[in-house]
Motif scaffolding. Structure first.
Motif, short mmCIF file in Angstrom:
data_model
loop_
_atom_site.label_atom_id
_atom_site.label_comp_id
_atom_site.label_asym_id
_atom_site.label_seq_id
_atom_site.Cartn_x
_atom_site.Cartn_y
_atom_site.Cartn_z
N THR B 166 62.18 83.45 42.86
CA THR B 166 61.88 83.18 41.45
C THR B 166 60.56 83.84 41.05
OG1 THR B 166 62.99 81.07 41.70
CG2 THR B 166 61.67 81.34 39.72
N VAL B 167 59.56 83.71 41.91
CA VAL B 167 58.26 84.33 41.59
C VAL B 167 58.41 85.85 41.56
CG1 VAL B 167 55.83 84.52 42.23
CG2 VAL B 167 57.06 82.40 42.68
N LEU B 168 59.15 86.38 42.52
CA LEU B 168 59.35 87.84 42.57
C LEU B 168 60.07 88.32 41.31
CD1 LEU B 168 59.35 90.59 44.04
CD2 LEU B 168 61.44 89.89 45.21
N ASP B 169 61.06 87.55 40.86
CA ASP B 169 61.88 87.97 39.72
C ASP B 169 61.18 87.78 38.38
OD1 ASP B 169 63.87 88.65 41.43
OD2 ASP B 169 65.07 86.82 41.14
N THR B 170 60.11 87.01 38.35
CA THR B 170 59.42 86.78 37.08
C THR B 170 58.33 87.83 36.94
OG1 THR B 170 59.79 84.42 37.43
CG2 THR B 170 58.24 85.03 35.68
N SER B 171 58.44 88.63 35.89
CA SER B 171 57.43 89.69 35.77
C SER B 171 56.18 89.16 35.07
CB SER B 171 57.99 90.91 35.04
OG SER B 171 58.52 90.52 33.82
N ALA B 172 55.03 89.59 35.54
CA ALA B 172 53.75 89.14 34.98
C ALA B 172 52.66 90.09 35.46
CB ALA B 172 53.45 87.72 35.44
N ASP B 173 51.55 90.12 34.71
CA ASP B 173 50.44 90.99 35.12
C ASP B 173 49.68 90.41 36.31
OD1 ASP B 173 49.56 88.84 33.68
OD2 ASP B 173 48.04 89.94 32.54
N GLN B 174 49.84 89.11 36.53
CA GLN B 174 49.16 88.45 37.63
C GLN B 174 50.05 87.36 38.19
OE1 GLN B 174 45.66 88.93 38.88
NE2 GLN B 174 46.75 87.78 40.46
N LYS B 175 50.14 87.29 39.50
CA LYS B 175 50.86 86.19 40.15
C LYS B 175 49.94 85.58 41.21
CE LYS B 175 55.31 88.52 39.59
NZ LYS B 175 56.54 89.00 40.26
N TYR B 176 50.25 84.38 41.61
CA TYR B 176 49.39 83.70 42.57
C TYR B 176 50.17 83.07 43.72
CZ TYR B 176 45.86 83.82 38.82
OH TYR B 176 44.99 84.21 37.85
N ILE B 177 49.50 82.99 44.86
CA ILE B 177 50.00 82.18 45.97
C ILE B 177 49.04 81.00 46.09
CG2 ILE B 177 50.46 82.07 48.46
CD1 ILE B 177 52.22 84.11 46.93
N VAL B 178 49.57 79.81 46.08
CA VAL B 178 48.71 78.64 46.23
C VAL B 178 49.18 77.86 47.46
CG1 VAL B 178 48.03 76.42 45.27
CG2 VAL B 178 48.05 78.45 43.81
N CYS B 179 48.25 77.66 48.38
CA CYS B 179 48.58 76.86 49.55
C CYS B 179 48.16 75.42 49.29
CB CYS B 179 47.85 77.40 50.78
SG CYS B 179 47.98 76.29 52.18
N ASN B 180 49.11 74.54 49.35
CA ASN B 180 48.84 73.12 49.16
C ASN B 180 48.37 72.54 50.49
OD1 ASN B 180 48.87 70.38 48.76
ND2 ASN B 180 50.85 70.33 47.69
N ALA B 181 47.06 72.44 50.62
CA ALA B 181 46.47 71.86 51.84
C ALA B 181 45.82 70.52 51.51
CB ALA B 181 45.46 72.84 52.45
N ASP B 182 46.43 69.84 50.55
CA ASP B 182 45.92 68.53 50.14
C ASP B 182 46.75 67.46 50.87
OD1 ASP B 182 44.04 67.12 48.52
OD2 ASP B 182 45.70 66.43 47.28
N GLU B 183 46.65 67.49 52.17
CA GLU B 183 47.49 66.64 53.03
C GLU B 183 47.01 65.18 52.96
OE1 GLU B 183 49.12 67.32 57.47
OE2 GLU B 183 46.97 67.21 57.30
N GLY B 184 47.46 64.47 51.93
CA GLY B 184 46.92 63.13 51.70
C GLY B 184 47.69 61.98 52.30
N ASP B 185 48.91 62.23 52.78
CA ASP B 185 49.73 61.13 53.31
C ASP B 185 49.08 60.52 54.54
OD1 ASP B 185 51.57 61.72 51.39
OD2 ASP B 185 53.18 62.31 52.78
N SER B 186 48.95 59.21 54.52
CA SER B 186 48.47 58.56 55.73
C SER B 186 49.50 58.78 56.83
CB SER B 186 48.30 57.06 55.49
OG SER B 186 47.98 56.43 56.70
N GLY B 187 49.00 59.03 58.03
CA GLY B 187 49.91 59.25 59.16
C GLY B 187 50.26 60.71 59.33
N THR B 188 49.66 61.59 58.55
CA THR B 188 49.92 63.01 58.73
C THR B 188 48.62 63.76 59.00
OG1 THR B 188 49.73 63.63 56.40
CG2 THR B 188 51.90 62.92 57.16
#
Lengths: 159, 510
Positions: B166-188
């Motif tokens: 989907t990101v590849l197919d959507t044309s735009a002047d700028q694209k981003y990769i965001v890594c979700n490292a907000d590992e908030g679950d207890s036990g993880t």
């Protein structure tokens, strides 16, 4: 360098400048100010607003949304006690009560001598060796009432 | 030649005294005139053995653990770092069954290497995936990810390849990769472990993602509760940039990819991808309406691939070893390996990476060895604070996305929190509501207000006040939260609440 030597405006300016050109830099800017001063003084909000071309309400709103940001000075040390499930399974509810009792303060408060602020935290990622607390940037595992007291005594002795 | 001794720098190892252990080993060796080089490796995730000290020998690495700081002098007296006959001696590290019986894929490097050593990373197959991706067309990279069957490891298990398409197919002047490292679950703690033990794998995976979708900028959104991780990641990003693995002219090519590390500020909700994006934009972390999905309109309204740490890290394995290699690891529709974190009241807690299909009981009793307290296990919460509490009758379920969904649970990020028979399930249900009240972003009324009302109603049930009536009110409230909340915070909080009531009615006065 303390706050009085350099004006609040200059501190804010430096924080904003170091993140100039970044996408949505408000969080990094607020972190930078808090890292320097220990809190984000209410008086700094107009400076941040001007430097970042945001409204004071927006900054106030962001500061209030995140648990980490404080607008009042905290203690010299911050202790976070984990309240989440893995720690509960290892007795954090009792540890929490003990911590309040030992320090004589509730969550969100600072000891009268200004040494320690007590905060709740929801997971430190140390869930295999619970219960956990964090003192400043150090995490402590398998904390018992006794080891908690020892850690506090050490902080008090350093003072 | 100096004897190489490994002492993990991982947050849990340090929480158990690893820094002091390293210091005492240096001092002890110096005092005895032994030439020792202490290397701060990542953790293998056998947290019950931390601090796990290893000595490099001709026969491989010899392990000792758990080595508390006060054990160090005794170790030296027993002959450490040479052949030491000591009660903490575990023999060759490859012989530790808890580790040897796992099938490490994403965590293969964890514990073997110095996390910040680019040389170690390259020597263990690092950057092979990136090198291959640099020779491929973006569509071919996306196809490879699709064929691998890689699914998001953050909780929702969405196919990564489809998101990237989907990101590849959507044309735009700028694209981003965001890594979700907000590992908030207890036990993880799997994300934390990976980032602290093998940060270049994440950096490589993000760079591959950037090449695949045409993004030149990446962000790692890391929670502030992970100070050790912050330090490792920022050093790793600096070193990778200096070595040409990030920045302009990536590995000598014409490609550009930069990574910026961003630190959260203690809001659980920012682990929800749209809330995370608002936070990255410098706003309150409010959940957004979907559609548009972030892959179409994400960060600053631009197409954005938001992926979990483990998903991005796995992309480097998929590209290095090929889609088929990764795909053939799995069972059914759950491909690759299963990463489980054994936590809470558990004797042998830590990170377990195995093929999908093992049952919860096998994990908790086998790897976990039962409770730390020695008392019987009563309840297991799988999938974090929004996950179901499972009673013994449900422990024979296979741990994969589908099997858990069938019994009304979810695998989520793979957190397994064990409680012994002293647990009060009414208090656990109450906490689920309380947590939701504390961490709700406030956008949806059923979540913001419902959670507060939920605590009050559960308190009445606990007090034995109009029990039947209040349980009915609570059930109704749960329906409202499920139906009327935009994201999983309000929508899934009823899971732990309802499962506690359903499976443990005796704790609610029944």
């Amino acid at each position: 360098m303390n706050a009085s030597a350099v004006s609040l405006g200059e501190i804010v300016e430096a924080a904003v400048e170091s993140h100039r050109g970044k996408v949505g830099a408000l969080l990094p800017v607020l972190h930078a100010i808090q890292d320097k001063l220990g809190h984000i003084p209410r008086d700094s909000v107009p400076f941040i607003a001007r430097a970042m071309n945001l409204s004071r309400a927006e900054i106030h709103g962001v500061m209030n949304f995140y648990h980490d940001f404080r607008s009042e000075p905290g203690g010299e040390h911050t202790i976070q006690v984990c309240r989440a499930e893995a720690c509960q399974a290892m007795g954090s509810r009792e540890l929490e009560l003990h911590a309040r009792d030992r320090l004589g303060i509730d969550f969100g408060e600072t000891t009268p001598d200004g040494l320690i602020s007590l905060e709740p935290v929801y997971c430190l990622g140390n869930c295999a060796c619970s219960p956990s607390i964090r003192i400043n940037d150090d995490i402590h595992a398998r904390v018992s009432a006794e080891s908690f007291d020892e850690l506090i005594s050490r902080l008090e002795a350093e003072d | 030649m100096a004897v190489r001794v490994y002492v993990p720098r991982d947050a849990t190892a340090c929480a158990l005294g690893a820094d002091e252990v390293a210091e005492r080993i240096r001092d002890g060796a110096a005092g005895r005139g032994i030439d020792v080089e202490v290397i701060r490796n990542g953790s293998r995730g056998a947290f019950w053995l931390e601090p796990l000290v290893e000595v490099e020998t001709d026969q491989g690495r010899m392990a000792f653990g758990p080595v508390a700081p006060i054990e160090v002098p005794g170790l030296f007296e027993a002959g450490f770092p040479g052949d030491a006959d000591h009660r903490l001696s575990l023999g060759a590290v490859e012989g530790i069954d808890w580790l040897a019986s796992q099938q490490r894929l994403t965590f293969a490097r964890a514990g073997w290497t110095d996390p910040l050593s680019l040389e170690d990373y390259r020597d263990t197959g690092g950057f092979k995936g990136l090198e291959r991706a640099l020779q491929m067309e973006p569509q071919a990279i996306v196809d490879e990810i699709k064929e691998s069957g890689l699914r998001g490891r953050g909780g929702a298990a969405f196919p990564t390849g489809i998101k990237w398409q989907t990101v590849l197919d959507t044309s735009a002047d700028q694209k981003y990769i965001v890594c979700n490292a907000d590992e908030g679950d207890s036990g993880t703690f799997a994300d934390r472990l990976l980032m602290e033990a093998d940060p270049y794998q994440l950096i490589e995976g993000m760079t591959i993602a950037g090449l695949a979708v045409g993004a030149s900028e990446g962000y790692i959104y890391l929670r502030s509760e992970y100070p050790h991780c912050k330090s490792v990641l920022s050093d790793a990003i600096d070193r990778a940039s200096q070595a040409g693995y990030l920045g302009e002219n990536l590995c000598g090519s014409r490609n550009v990819f930069r990574i910026e590390l961003r630190i959260g500020a203690g809001a659980y909700i920012c682990g929800e991808e749209t809330s995370l994006l608002d936070s990255l934009e410098g706003k309150r972390g409010l959940v957004r309406f979907k559609p548009p999905v972030p892959a179409v309109e994400g960060l600053m309204g631009k197409p954005t691939a938001v992926n979990n740490v483990l998903s991005l890290a796995a992309a480097s394995t998929v590209l290095a070893q090929g889609a088929a290699f990764y795909r053939d690891f799995g069972t059914g529709r759950s491909r690759g390996t299963l990463t489980v974190q054994l936590a809470g009241n558990i004797k042998r807690g830590g990170l377990v990476e195995i093929p999908f299909g093992e049952t919860l009981r096998e994990l908790v009793e086998g790897y976990g060895g039962g409770t730390a307290s020695g008392r019987p296990v009563r309840s297991i919460q799988v999938g974090g604070p929004l996950g179901t509490y499972l009673p013994e009758s449900h422990w024979d379920v296979a741990l994969d996305y589908e099997a858990l969904a069938e019994i009304g649970g979810m695998l989520g990020h793979g957190g397994v929190v064990v409680f012994d028979d002293t647990v009060d399930m009414a208090q656990q249900a109450r906490f689920a509501m309380e947590f939701c009240a504390v961490e709700s972003c406030g956008k949806c009324t059923p979540c913001r207000v419902g959670s507060v009302r939920g605590v009050e109603v559960i308190d009445r049930v606990i007090a034995g006040q109009d029990r039947e009536f209040n349980l009915e009110v609570l059930d109704d409230l749960c329906d409202t939260m499920i139906e009327g909340s935009l994201c999983a915070m309000g929508g899934l909080t009823p899971l732990p609440v309802r499962s506690a009531i359903m499976h443990f009615p005796e704790d609610f006065g029944d």
